[in-house]
Enzyme design. Structure first.
Site, PDB file in Angstrom:
ATOM      1  N   GLU A   1      -6.614   1.764   2.476  1.00 49.15           N
ATOM      2  CA  GLU A   1      -5.165   1.970   2.540  1.00 49.15           C
ATOM      3  C   GLU A   1      -4.738   2.930   3.644  1.00 49.15           C
ATOM      4  O   GLU A   1      -3.564   2.954   4.022  1.00 49.15           O
ATOM      5  CB  GLU A   1      -4.639   2.461   1.187  1.00 49.15           C
ATOM      6  CG  GLU A   1      -5.052   3.871   0.789  1.00 49.15           C
ATOM      7  CD  GLU A   1      -6.398   3.957   0.081  1.00 49.15           C
ATOM      8  OE1 GLU A   1      -6.629   4.954  -0.636  1.00 49.15           O
ATOM      9  OE2 GLU A   1      -7.225   3.043   0.253  1.00 49.15           O
TER      10      GLU A   1
ATOM     11  N   CYS B   1     -12.918   3.640  -3.981  1.00 53.50           N
ATOM     12  CA  CYS B   1     -13.516   4.967  -4.118  1.00 53.50           C
ATOM     13  C   CYS B   1     -13.804   5.263  -5.598  1.00 53.50           C
ATOM     14  O   CYS B   1     -14.672   4.643  -6.186  1.00 53.50           O
ATOM     15  CB  CYS B   1     -12.620   6.015  -3.467  1.00 53.50           C
ATOM     16  SG  CYS B   1     -13.466   7.577  -3.132  1.00 53.50           S
TER      17      CYS B   1
ATOM     18  N   HIS C   1     -11.615   4.042   1.938  1.00 50.26           N
ATOM     19  CA  HIS C   1     -10.177   3.907   1.658  1.00 50.26           C
ATOM     20  C   HIS C   1      -9.523   2.929   2.639  1.00 50.26           C
ATOM     21  O   HIS C   1      -9.127   3.321   3.744  1.00 50.26           O
ATOM     22  CB  HIS C   1      -9.493   5.275   1.751  1.00 50.26           C
ATOM     23  CG  HIS C   1      -9.828   6.184   0.619  1.00 50.26           C
ATOM     24  ND1 HIS C   1      -9.115   6.195  -0.568  1.00 50.26           N
ATOM     25  CD2 HIS C   1     -10.824   7.098   0.474  1.00 50.26           C
ATOM     26  CE1 HIS C   1      -9.653   7.085  -1.389  1.00 50.26           C
ATOM     27  NE2 HIS C   1     -10.690   7.643  -0.786  1.00 50.26           N
TER      28      HIS C   1
END
EC number: 6.3.5.2
Length: 523
Positions: free
Chosen positions: A181, A85, A179
């Protein structure tokens, strides 16, 4: 013995709410990593000697003049770099590309089309029915890369973001606008595994068994034949700390368990049975209920109560430590999020979010060395290690209990009567949650004593007794939370049992406040 720190990932934090998630995912893959502020010095990076670097997301805009930038050395260190990002945007800007504020911001789910096969996206596809590989991802960005740096190629795109991912395979630089994660990104863990294991070449040595072996060896080297004192609360962190130290130094560990009168029902007996009888630890059981309650008389302000509980604990602990004249070390159950939040990072950039109950606070004159075997570990890792050390899963997965205990679950002034009532009511609440299968469906549940009386009817008579509130929440990270929609019949059963079985309580209410605006604990 495997060197669990041989291969390691450096994560530079640009302020994203998800940054700790990146670290937890890398650890989950089986590789050690550390989280540092974005403006870390070149000397610190060289000293850490990372196998790869990840640049986190962040709330800033790369189009602003003084927005954070990665240290130039990151791109000259000769190791793979992944920008996530904001991390991708600053990578693009710093290497000669261009970013702009997007007219169409992307927040939430998105489907990205993979344009070019590179090492980062190898074997990834969330839509096997499509002729073109696609990934279901989580976006959260207002800026976008509009011009690639030299030698980069576009590897993924969405309908509104033509450059959703980029790579320079020669230098092993990669960027993703989404993202990986977060769990909402379906193949996020696989993508991070591709980066950490396949691209960076990290060995997966970060396992509970290896961590235990390494911790015991380091404790033996640090402490030697010296004696160590530890405040054992029965919570996850202090319990795992105690078992690691016991494995390393045996009877040279002195555990001080302070019964402050603010514990859950039968908790003191359970701690002594578990750690004294089962594991054979050397435990000093201090019964200090009267001392704590006397000190708390007349105090009704929450922060003042916390500070007084902390002060009395230190005084009690200090009294016990003076009796142990050979002790050279103090052990604490500090974990990695404590380190991050308590301004203890190498760069000194982290700011204190709150005072942790187990970070500092002991008198300077105690002159003890500090032993913190868990300071590299996240909470989920501590639980896994506890399981490997033989602690029961039901204890390791018990809901969080605050350091001040019932001191913050009895609103206003703390009295023994109030503690006894809320303790009994809470035990019934927990018993029914377990029996109904709801205990592990909610993230945290507890009972709060309200210092107000309410009229009730028992038989033919009226009674004027106290009120308790039940609280149950569902959350992933405890930063935000929803109140748990427990079944009405279950709430009714719990309420009836408490009112009928706990003499002194006439009314039970259920807290339906989310976080925000409310906090999870009442005080």
């Amino acid at each position: 013995m495997n060197n669990i720190h041989n291969h390691k990932i450096l994560i530079l934090d640009f302020g994203s709410q998800y940054t700790q998630l990146i670290a937890r995912r890398v650890r989950e893959i089986g590789v050690y990593c550390e989280l540092w502020a974005w403006d870390v010095s070149e000397a610190d990076i060289r000293e850490f000697n990372p196998t790869g670097i990840i640049l986190s997301g962040g709330p800033e805009s790369t189009t602003e003049e003084n927005s954070p930038r990665a240290p130039e050395y990151v791109f000259n260190a000769g190791v793979p770099v992944l920008g996530i990002c904001y991390g991708m945007q600053t990578m693009a800007m710093q290497l000669g590309g261009l970013t702009e504020t997007s007219t169409h911001r992307e927040f939430g789910y998105a489907s990205v089309n993979l344009k070019a096969a590179d090492a980062l996206f190898a074997q990834l596809n969330d839509d096997v029915t499509s002729s073109q590989p696609k990934l279901d991802v989580w976006m959260s960005h207002g800026d976008k890369v509009t011009r690639l740096p030299d030698h980069f190629q576009v590897t993924a795109m969405t309908s509104t973001c033509p450059i959703a991912a980029m790579s320079d395979e020669r230098r092993r630089f990669y960027g993703v606008q989404f993202h990986p994660e977060v769990t909402h990104t379906k193949s996020g863990l696989e993508l991070l595994t591709n980066f950490v294991v396949k691209i960076c070449g990290c060995e997966r040595n970060w396992t509970p068994e290896n961590i235990i072996e390494d911790a015991v060896a380091r404790l033996k080297a640090q402490v030697g034949d010296d004696e160590v004192i530890l405040g054992l609360s029965g919570g996850v962190d202090s319990s795992v700390t105690a078992l690691l130290l016991h494995r390393a130094i045996g009877k040279n560990l002195h555990c001080v368990f302070v019964d402050n009168g603010l514990l859950r029902l039968n908790e003191a007996e359970q701690v002594m049975e578990m750690f004294g009888d089962k594991f054979g630890l050397n435990i000093i059981h201090v019964k200090a209920e009267d001392r704590f309650l006397d000190a708390l008389k007349g105090i009704d302000e929450p922060e003042a109560k916390r500070k007084m509980i902390g002060k009395v604990f230190v005084d009690v602990f200090d009294d016990e430590s003076k009796k142990l004249t050979s002790v050279k070390w103090l052990a604490q159950g500090t974990i990695y999020p404590d380190v991050i939040e308590s301004a203890a990072s190498k760069t000194g950039k982290a700011h204190v979010i709150k005072s942790h109950h187990n970070v500092g606070g002991l008198p300077d004159y105690m002159k003890l060395g500090l032993v913190e075997p868990l300071r590299e570990l996240f909470k989920d890792e501590v639980r896994k290690i506890g399981l490997a050390l033989g602690l029961p899963a039901e204890m390791l997965n018990r809901h969080p209990f605050p350091g001040p205990g019932l001191g913050v679950r009895v609103l206003g002034e703390i009295k023994k009567e109030y503690c006894d009532l809320v303790r009994l009511a809470d035990a019934i609440f927990m018993e029914e949650l377990h029996a109904s299968g709801w205990y592990y469906k909610v993230s945290q549940a507890f009972t709060v004593f309200l210092p107000v009386k309410s009229v009730g009817v028992m038989g033919d008579g009226r009674k004027y007794d106290w009120v308790v509130s039940l609280r149950a929440v569902e959350t992933i990270d405890f930063m935000t939370a929803h109140w748990a929609h427990l079944p009405y019949d279950l709430l009714g059963k719990i309420s009836n049992r408490i009112i009928n079985e706990v003499n002194g309580i006439s009314r039970v209410v259920y807290d339906v406040s989310g976080k925000p605006p409310a906090t999870i604990e009442w005080e």
